[in-house]
Design a protein around this motif. Sequence first.
Motif, PDB file in Angstrom:
ATOM      1  N   LYS A 104     133.418  53.071   0.940  1.00 50.85           N
ATOM      2  CA  LYS A 104     133.068  51.863   1.687  1.00 50.85           C
ATOM      3  C   LYS A 104     132.545  50.764   0.771  1.00 50.85           C
ATOM      4  O   LYS A 104     132.676  49.575   1.084  1.00 50.85           O
ATOM      5  N   GLY A 105     131.943  51.156  -0.353  1.00 52.72           N
ATOM      6  CA  GLY A 105     131.514  50.179  -1.352  1.00 52.72           C
ATOM      7  C   GLY A 105     130.326  49.329  -0.955  1.00 52.72           C
ATOM      8  O   GLY A 105     130.146  48.237  -1.515  1.00 52.72           O
ATOM      9  N   ILE A 106     129.505  49.814  -0.024  1.00 52.68           N
ATOM     10  CA  ILE A 106     128.345  49.014   0.395  1.00 52.68           C
ATOM     11  C   ILE A 106     127.052  49.511  -0.255  1.00 52.68           C
ATOM     12  O   ILE A 106     126.006  48.933  -0.057  1.00 52.68           O
ATOM     13  N   ILE A 131     119.739  54.123  -6.165  1.00 58.94           N
ATOM     14  CA  ILE A 131     120.834  53.592  -5.347  1.00 58.94           C
ATOM     15  C   ILE A 131     120.426  52.221  -4.831  1.00 58.94           C
ATOM     16  O   ILE A 131     119.310  52.039  -4.343  1.00 58.94           O
ATOM     17  N   ILE A 132     121.337  51.259  -4.938  1.00 56.60           N
ATOM     18  CA  ILE A 132     121.059  49.898  -4.494  1.00 56.60           C
ATOM     19  C   ILE A 132     122.084  49.483  -3.436  1.00 56.60           C
ATOM     20  O   ILE A 132     123.158  50.074  -3.317  1.00 56.60           O
ATOM     21  N   SER A 133     121.727  48.468  -2.679  1.00 58.01           N
ATOM     22  CA  SER A 133     122.649  47.952  -1.658  1.00 58.01           C
ATOM     23  C   SER A 133     123.559  46.903  -2.255  1.00 58.01           C
ATOM     24  O   SER A 133     123.228  46.248  -3.243  1.00 58.01           O
ATOM     25  N   PHE A 188     126.094  45.996   3.268  1.00 61.67           N
ATOM     26  CA  PHE A 188     125.254  47.124   3.693  1.00 61.67           C
ATOM     27  C   PHE A 188     124.315  46.752   4.822  1.00 61.67           C
ATOM     28  O   PHE A 188     124.147  47.509   5.777  1.00 61.67           O
ATOM     29  N   GLU A 189     123.686  45.573   4.729  1.00 56.68           N
ATOM     30  CA  GLU A 189     122.713  45.158   5.741  1.00 56.68           C
ATOM     31  C   GLU A 189     123.351  45.104   7.121  1.00 56.68           C
ATOM     32  O   GLU A 189     122.800  45.629   8.103  1.00 56.68           O
ATOM     33  N   GLU A 190     124.520  44.492   7.206  1.00 58.93           N
ATOM     34  CA  GLU A 190     125.221  44.397   8.491  1.00 58.93           C
ATOM     35  C   GLU A 190     125.616  45.784   8.996  1.00 58.93           C
ATOM     36  O   GLU A 190     125.475  46.100  10.184  1.00 58.93           O
ATOM     37  N   TYR A 223     124.164  48.713   8.284  1.00 57.38           N
ATOM     38  CA  TYR A 223     122.987  49.479   8.680  1.00 57.38           C
ATOM     39  C   TYR A 223     122.474  49.027  10.042  1.00 57.38           C
ATOM     40  O   TYR A 223     122.101  49.847  10.886  1.00 57.38           O
ATOM     41  N   GLU A 224     122.450  47.716  10.252  1.00 55.45           N
ATOM     42  CA  GLU A 224     121.965  47.193  11.535  1.00 55.45           C
ATOM     43  C   GLU A 224     122.856  47.649  12.684  1.00 55.45           C
ATOM     44  O   GLU A 224     122.370  47.932  13.780  1.00 55.45           O
ATOM     45  N   LYS A 225     124.144  47.753  12.438  1.00 50.94           N
ATOM     46  CA  LYS A 225     125.091  48.165  13.476  1.00 50.94           C
ATOM     47  C   LYS A 225     125.051  49.662  13.739  1.00 50.94           C
ATOM     48  O   LYS A 225     125.075  50.105  14.894  1.00 50.94           O
ATOM     49  N   GLU A 226     124.953  50.467  12.690  1.00 56.63           N
ATOM     50  CA  GLU A 226     125.135  51.906  12.812  1.00 56.63           C
ATOM     51  C   GLU A 226     123.834  52.716  12.910  1.00 56.63           C
ATOM     52  O   GLU A 226     123.815  53.783  13.530  1.00 56.63           O
ATOM     53  N   PHE A 227     122.748  52.223  12.310  1.00 58.60           N
ATOM     54  CA  PHE A 227     121.574  53.082  12.177  1.00 58.60           C
ATOM     55  C   PHE A 227     120.251  52.490  12.636  1.00 58.60           C
ATOM     56  O   PHE A 227     119.392  53.226  13.098  1.00 58.60           O
TER      57      PHE A 227
END
Length: 317
Positions: free
Chosen positions: A40-42, A53-55, A59-61, A63-67
Amino acid sequence: MINKKITWKELKALDDIYHLKKTKAAIQGHPYINYLINDKGILDLKRDNIKVIISTEGFEEFYEKEFKLQYDEAKSFLENNGIEANAKKNFTLEEVKTLMLIEENKEELKSKPTNIEDFSNEFFDISKYLKNKTGLRNAVFKILDITQFPLDKKENQWRIVVDRQNPDAVVLCENKSFLKQTWIAKSTNVKLWYVGGNNIKILDDIDEIELAKPFYYCCDWDLAGLEIYERIKKKLKLRNKDIVLLYPNEPHKKISTYIEYHDSHWNLNKILSGLQIGNFNKKELQLIQDLIKNEQWIEEESFDLIQILKVVLLIKQ
């Protein structure tokens, strides 16, 4: 799609990445984390320290959608129940959702004590699940304020619900998945009630006040799920009450009935697989006939229940 095998260690690390843009947690060995990094490369590894590990962009979008909502609610729940929510916990998100459902029905469950095998099978689908997970078992004990399960009572008809004080409707669910997502009841103002399999006898005790609300049934669109719907419809008819079958979101996510974890198959030797034509409207019949013809089914968990309810409740008004 959320990987149910992710434990609290990975979940907390992902939340740290969301807030701090990085984590030192040793989670690179998890297949799902590797997927987020390599496919996914995020996520990425820090160049001067690959243990960090860095974002990256997206990734922000993601994470907000999935978790985010689920993690925040799960963390708050654990803390409010005195269960430490740290990276040492090996709970999965699905297990925490189940603990939330247990807490929601705490008084009902305590009033009908059972043994650990039946309780485990009811909530975790495997009779020995809690026996093999000490931390999870202790969390259940803490929520129920018990030190062990009584072993002398085995058969129970639990009333497992997510309540609302003045719901606009009652939604009976074949499976417990949506009851573990408590925000569904809150955002749509409905009462969610687990009524599936052999658990429909509890409908005999519905009081008249509750029967005044619109009733809907959410289920797998396979032979077993629709047969349960017919039995519920027949039972409620004796109380002069009708129930509406919730129609799956389109496009329909159809899958073969012959996948590994599914054992309900259409009866190709009977008209409409033995279902009663009069229990379904034209639109429902067309979908059922198509599913039978192609030996497919639609899983209840694939529904966007919030969107379905928004539409049917709006029409009802």
